[in-house]
Design a protein around this motif. Sequence first.
Motif, PDB file in Angstrom:
ATOM      1  N   LEU A 139       1.030  -1.154   0.237  1.00 54.36           N
ATOM      2  CA  LEU A 139       0.015  -0.138  -0.166  1.00 54.36           C
ATOM      3  C   LEU A 139       1.093   0.952  -0.078  1.00 54.36           C
ATOM      4  CD1 LEU A 139      -3.004  -1.261   2.328  1.00 54.36           C
ATOM      5  CD2 LEU A 139      -2.486  -1.310   0.027  1.00 54.36           C
ATOM      6  N   ALA A 140       1.599   1.301   0.798  1.00 57.11           N
ATOM      7  CA  ALA A 140       3.169   2.569   0.721  1.00 57.11           C
ATOM      8  C   ALA A 140       3.349   2.880  -0.827  1.00 57.11           C
ATOM      9  CB  ALA A 140       4.366   1.871   1.229  1.00 57.11           C
ATOM     10  N   ASP A 141       4.011   1.454  -1.529  1.00 55.99           N
ATOM     11  CA  ASP A 141       4.015   1.378  -3.393  1.00 55.99           C
ATOM     12  C   ASP A 141       2.649   2.259  -3.493  1.00 55.99           C
ATOM     13  OD1 ASP A 141       6.256   0.164  -3.334  1.00 55.99           O
ATOM     14  OD2 ASP A 141       6.124  -1.492  -3.289  1.00 55.99           O
ATOM     15  N   VAL A 142       1.595   1.705  -3.750  1.00 58.80           N
ATOM     16  CA  VAL A 142       0.358   1.832  -4.184  1.00 58.80           C
ATOM     17  C   VAL A 142       0.297   4.397  -4.410  1.00 58.80           C
ATOM     18  CG1 VAL A 142      -1.901   2.569  -4.263  1.00 58.80           C
ATOM     19  CG2 VAL A 142      -0.398   0.406  -4.005  1.00 58.80           C
ATOM     20  N   THR A 143       0.411   4.482  -2.926  1.00 59.39           N
ATOM     21  CA  THR A 143       0.223   5.741  -2.161  1.00 59.39           C
ATOM     22  C   THR A 143       1.284   6.048  -2.249  1.00 59.39           C
ATOM     23  OG1 THR A 143      -0.494   5.166  -0.357  1.00 59.39           O
ATOM     24  CG2 THR A 143       0.029   6.823  -0.079  1.00 59.39           C
ATOM     25  N   VAL A 144       2.631   6.644  -3.184  1.00 58.97           N
ATOM     26  CA  VAL A 144       3.596   6.899  -3.448  1.00 58.97           C
ATOM     27  C   VAL A 144       3.016   7.055  -4.805  1.00 58.97           C
ATOM     28  CG1 VAL A 144       5.956   7.171  -3.495  1.00 58.97           C
ATOM     29  CG2 VAL A 144       5.590   6.603  -1.187  1.00 58.97           C
ATOM     30  N   GLU A 145       3.483   6.190  -5.599  1.00 53.44           N
ATOM     31  CA  GLU A 145       3.396   5.678  -7.288  1.00 53.44           C
ATOM     32  C   GLU A 145       1.653   7.154  -7.437  1.00 53.44           C
ATOM     33  OE1 GLU A 145       5.616   5.379  -9.249  1.00 53.44           O
ATOM     34  OE2 GLU A 145       6.543   4.453  -7.826  1.00 53.44           O
ATOM     35  N   TYR A 146       1.196   6.573  -6.803  1.00 56.13           N
ATOM     36  CA  TYR A 146      -0.493   7.425  -7.238  1.00 56.13           C
ATOM     37  C   TYR A 146      -0.396   9.294  -6.534  1.00 56.13           C
ATOM     38  CZ  TYR A 146      -5.340   8.671  -6.889  1.00 56.13           C
ATOM     39  OH  TYR A 146      -6.723   9.004  -7.166  1.00 56.13           O
ATOM     40  N   LEU A 147       0.517   9.369  -5.267  1.00 59.15           N
ATOM     41  CA  LEU A 147       0.584  10.852  -5.252  1.00 59.15           C
ATOM     42  C   LEU A 147       2.173  11.594  -6.038  1.00 59.15           C
ATOM     43  CD1 LEU A 147       0.722  10.526  -1.559  1.00 59.15           C
ATOM     44  CD2 LEU A 147      -1.071  11.177  -3.681  1.00 59.15           C
ATOM     45  N   LEU A 148       2.931  10.728  -7.339  1.00 59.01           N
ATOM     46  CA  LEU A 148       3.697  11.175  -7.921  1.00 59.01           C
ATOM     47  C   LEU A 148       3.237  11.724  -8.817  1.00 59.01           C
ATOM     48  CD1 LEU A 148       6.500   8.709  -7.023  1.00 59.01           C
ATOM     49  CD2 LEU A 148       6.388  10.891  -6.203  1.00 59.01           C
ATOM     50  N   TYR A 149       2.011  10.695  -9.183  1.00 62.26           N
ATOM     51  CA  TYR A 149       1.759  10.580 -10.153  1.00 62.26           C
ATOM     52  C   TYR A 149       0.653  11.967 -10.688  1.00 62.26           C
ATOM     53  CZ  TYR A 149      -1.971   9.735 -13.911  1.00 62.26           C
ATOM     54  OH  TYR A 149      -3.449  10.116 -15.437  1.00 62.26           O
ATOM     55  N   GLN A 150      -0.334  12.244  -9.529  1.00 53.90           N
ATOM     56  CA  GLN A 150      -0.953  13.342  -8.939  1.00 53.90           C
ATOM     57  C   GLN A 150      -0.047  14.750  -9.133  1.00 53.90           C
ATOM     58  OE1 GLN A 150      -3.813  13.017  -6.297  1.00 53.90           O
ATOM     59  NE2 GLN A 150      -3.500  11.222  -6.159  1.00 53.90           N
ATOM     60  N   ILE A 151       1.491  14.510  -8.764  1.00 52.94           N
ATOM     61  CA  ILE A 151       2.195  15.616  -8.758  1.00 52.94           C
ATOM     62  C   ILE A 151       2.579  15.918 -10.665  1.00 52.94           C
ATOM     63  CG2 ILE A 151       4.449  16.777  -7.711  1.00 52.94           C
ATOM     64  CD1 ILE A 151       3.752  14.940  -5.018  1.00 52.94           C
ATOM     65  N   ARG A 152       3.051  14.732 -11.018  1.00 54.73           N
ATOM     66  CA  ARG A 152       3.586  15.478 -12.371  1.00 54.73           C
ATOM     67  C   ARG A 152       2.719  15.977 -13.093  1.00 54.73           C
ATOM     68  NH1 ARG A 152       5.362  10.170 -10.981  1.00 54.73           N
ATOM     69  NH2 ARG A 152       3.625   9.113 -12.519  1.00 54.73           N
ATOM     70  N   SER A 153       1.278  15.240 -12.839  1.00 53.69           N
ATOM     71  CA  SER A 153       0.146  16.161 -13.413  1.00 53.69           C
ATOM     72  C   SER A 153       0.066  17.455 -13.045  1.00 53.69           C
ATOM     73  CB  SER A 153      -0.924  15.195 -13.232  1.00 53.69           C
ATOM     74  OG  SER A 153      -1.461  13.487 -13.254  1.00 53.69           O
ATOM     75  N   GLY A 154      -0.385  17.639 -12.206  1.00 56.05           N
ATOM     76  CA  GLY A 154       0.236  19.438 -11.762  1.00 56.05           C
ATOM     77  C   GLY A 154      -0.356  19.844 -10.633  1.00 56.05           C
ATOM     78  N   ALA A 155      -0.381  18.769  -9.453  1.00 62.18           N
ATOM     79  CA  ALA A 155      -0.879  18.437  -7.425  1.00 62.18           C
ATOM     80  C   ALA A 155       0.044  19.453  -7.587  1.00 62.18           C
ATOM     81  CB  ALA A 155      -2.070  17.578  -7.200  1.00 62.18           C
ATOM     82  N   GLN A 156      -0.576  20.573  -6.455  1.00 62.01           N
ATOM     83  CA  GLN A 156       0.818  21.176  -5.483  1.00 62.01           C
ATOM     84  C   GLN A 156       0.782  20.872  -4.327  1.00 62.01           C
ATOM     85  OE1 GLN A 156      -2.108  24.335  -8.235  1.00 62.01           O
ATOM     86  NE2 GLN A 156      -0.314  25.790  -8.501  1.00 62.01           N
ATOM     87  N   ALA A 157       0.340  20.545  -4.178  1.00 61.15           N
ATOM     88  CA  ALA A 157       0.333  19.909  -2.165  1.00 61.15           C
ATOM     89  C   ALA A 157      -0.226  18.508  -2.831  1.00 61.15           C
ATOM     90  CB  ALA A 157      -0.352  20.853  -1.911  1.00 61.15           C
ATOM     91  N   VAL A 158       0.069  17.863  -1.405  1.00 56.93           N
ATOM     92  CA  VAL A 158      -0.698  16.805  -1.453  1.00 56.93           C
ATOM     93  C   VAL A 158      -0.958  16.118  -0.169  1.00 56.93           C
ATOM     94  CG1 VAL A 158       0.387  15.387  -3.601  1.00 56.93           C
ATOM     95  CG2 VAL A 158       1.204  15.181  -1.226  1.00 56.93           C
ATOM     96  N   GLN A 159      -1.857  15.979  -0.006  1.00 56.02           N
ATOM     97  CA  GLN A 159      -2.753  15.870   1.730  1.00 56.02           C
ATOM     98  C   GLN A 159      -2.811  13.566   1.515  1.00 56.02           C
ATOM     99  OE1 GLN A 159      -4.916  17.259   4.266  1.00 56.02           O
ATOM    100  NE2 GLN A 159      -6.047  16.151   4.650  1.00 56.02           N
ATOM    101  N   VAL A 160      -1.957  13.128   2.696  1.00 57.32           N
ATOM    102  CA  VAL A 160      -1.907  12.113   2.920  1.00 57.32           C
ATOM    103  C   VAL A 160      -3.193  11.448   4.220  1.00 57.32           C
ATOM    104  CG1 VAL A 160      -1.079   9.584   3.578  1.00 57.32           C
ATOM    105  CG2 VAL A 160       0.403  11.559   2.351  1.00 57.32           C
ATOM    106  N   PHE A 161      -4.443  10.792   3.900  1.00 57.25           N
ATOM    107  CA  PHE A 161      -5.404  11.053   4.597  1.00 57.25           C
ATOM    108  C   PHE A 161      -5.514   9.528   5.165  1.00 57.25           C
ATOM    109  CE2 PHE A 161      -8.745  14.309   3.980  1.00 57.25           C
ATOM    110  CZ  PHE A 161      -8.631  14.879   2.435  1.00 57.25           C
TER     111      PHE A 161
END
Length: 353
Positions: A192-214
């Motif tokens: 799940l850590a891999d999923v969370t990291v890969e998914y958030l890095l993808y969001q950041i590459r796409s343009g997310a300017q901050a990320v929140q981990v719930f």
Amino acid sequence: MNSRKGVHDLGQNAFNDTFLKACRKEAVPYTPVWYMRQAGRYQPEYREIRKKYSFFEINENPEVCAEVTRLPVEQLGVDAAILFADIMTPLQPIGVEVDMVSGKGPMIRNPIRSLADVERLHSIHPEQSLPFIGETIQLLREQLSVPLIGFAGAPFTLSSYLIEGGPSKDYHKTKGFMYARPKEWQALMDKLADVTVEYLLYQIRSGAQAVQVFDSWVGSVGAEDYEQYIAPTMTKIFTALKQTGIPTIYFGSGTAHLLNIWNGLPVDVLSIDWRISIDEVRALGIEKSVQGNLDPSMLLAPWELLKNKVTAILDQGCKQPGYIFNLGHGVFPEASVETLQRLTQFIHDYTKK
Ligand code: CP3
């Protein structure tokens, strides 16, 4: 009119970076505010859209998803948008069968009970399996004049749905699995850590300017056990995200007993709930940015009571740089648009320098 767009004292199209500045503990012209679950059923417009599309249909249609994400920004005048999605969104591509049951939450058709169940989860390739997320983010970056927050669920909170099969009050099965099968638990956390990291890095590459981990439900774990069974996974996640330079936020509810440990994680902002005051958080020696912490139930209180509570929170939050107003947990369907509009305006006016 400007306040409705979240661009106080700036030109109509100027970018409002107040939220990002507060994440980085920089000086701000007023306290930035956004609300967890700010897009949802309390909004008549959202309820209308939901008559036409299921939750996941909205999520998978970039035009509609961007519209739903923008709705609270335009309606409330908040200082940040949060991508409309769910913590379950990246689990479908790894083989989790999930139904979103209205009024209840996510229900898992194939819950995890063994190492074999953990091993059958695939790894994630978000560009291929979640192209609509990247497209929605790109669209929003063209449309928004406030920062876009990306997000993901933390491994403990995700595993609570995966193991229980749905929402839970006590997380006995989840924590039972953690204590009884530490090897399987670690395998699940790693996956799940891999999923969370890969998914958030993808969001950041796409343009997310901050990320929140719930990590909504991690407050159910005691401090020592958090340290042993969960903290190493969270360190791994925030270390991987740190390399992007994008601000990171860690949210949980009922986590006052964990804040000393959280303070040692490589994360920028701690999002806290109403069970601890901001003064108490600062007294622990926490110098990170803080986000929170109004009890969402207060949204149903008479305005004077709500205003007094919010004033007290702001007085504490504004004592030092690095404060973002938010609720201690998400907006709920019975809240009113008018109250959230009035609250947002009040926070901006009261804290304006
Ligand atoms: O904040 C936002 O506006 C972005 C959207 C967002 C949703 N879920 C949309 C949603 C975010 C950030 C989440 C995160 C989420 N999802 C969490 C972490 C935050 C928290 O509240 O603790 C959790 C635990 C979930 C799991 C989940 N999904 C729950 C508990 C529910 C609510 C069940 C319900 O019907 O009230 C969902 C469904 C969900 N996620 C809805 C929305 C708008 C309601 C869907 C609908 O019926 O329209």
